[in-house]
Design a protein around this motif. Structure first.
Motif, PDB file in Angstrom:
ATOM      1  N   UNK A  84      34.123  39.546  34.335  1.00  0.00           N
ATOM      2  CA  UNK A  84      35.511  40.166  34.600  1.00  0.00           C
ATOM      3  C   UNK A  84      35.757  39.828  35.986  1.00  0.00           C
ATOM      4  N   UNK A  85      37.167  40.304  36.074  1.00  0.00           N
ATOM      5  CA  UNK A  85      37.930  40.187  37.557  1.00  0.00           C
ATOM      6  C   UNK A  85      37.056  40.994  38.450  1.00  0.00           C
ATOM      7  N   UNK A  86      36.682  42.218  37.994  1.00  0.00           N
ATOM      8  CA  UNK A  86      36.179  43.318  38.657  1.00  0.00           C
ATOM      9  C   UNK A  86      34.681  42.903  39.249  1.00  0.00           C
ATOM     10  N   UNK A  87      34.053  42.073  38.677  1.00  0.00           N
ATOM     11  CA  UNK A  87      32.629  41.448  38.856  1.00  0.00           C
ATOM     12  C   UNK A  87      32.829  40.459  40.001  1.00  0.00           C
ATOM     13  N   UNK A  88      33.843  39.698  39.545  1.00  0.00           N
ATOM     14  CA  UNK A  88      34.063  38.689  40.622  1.00  0.00           C
ATOM     15  C   UNK A  88      34.477  39.226  42.191  1.00  0.00           C
ATOM     16  N   UNK A  89      35.306  40.342  41.966  1.00  0.00           N
ATOM     17  CA  UNK A  89      35.875  40.828  43.404  1.00  0.00           C
ATOM     18  C   UNK A  89      34.789  41.486  43.901  1.00  0.00           C
TER      19      UNK A  89
END
Length: 115
Positions: A84-89
């Protein structure tokens, strides 16, 4: 006349029993998924199965994700894949925080050494 009536009743019950047996056989065959006799079902060798996609492990949460649905981040030596984008951020934030702490500790060691 009595004999003809008995004979017709006998034929009727034989036909009913044969129909019940045929229905029971069809139900059993469909339940076991096994073709009987000369079936036109394709052989397993005739059907081409889809290829398995490689999965990549998210470095933050550990979820395995396929490349086509992942969020990728180019890194030295390849790409990192995130679910997810959250994990990447979160990974990028932790990476920046880790670099800032490393710079602080280098500066602190230079000050302590008198440089």
């Amino acid at each position: 006349m009595k004999y003809v009536e008995r004979f017709l009743r006998y034929i009727f019950w034989v036909a009913v029993t044969a129909c019940i047996a045929w229905i029971a056989r069809k139900i059993f065959e469909s339940a076991t998924q096994r073709p009987v006799g000369n079936s036109h079902a394709p052989n397993r060798g005739d059907v081409e199965l889809p290829k398995a996609k490689p999965l990549f492990r998210d470095p933050v949460c550990g979820t395995y994700v396929a490349e086509d649905v992942s969020y990728s981040l180019p890194q030295e030596g390849g790409n990192l894949h995130f679910c997810s984008r959250d994990c990447m951020e979160r990974y990028q934030r932790d990476l920046c925080d880790g670099a800032a702490q490393a710079d602080k500790s280098r500066e602190h060691s230079r000050v302590a050494a008198g440089a």
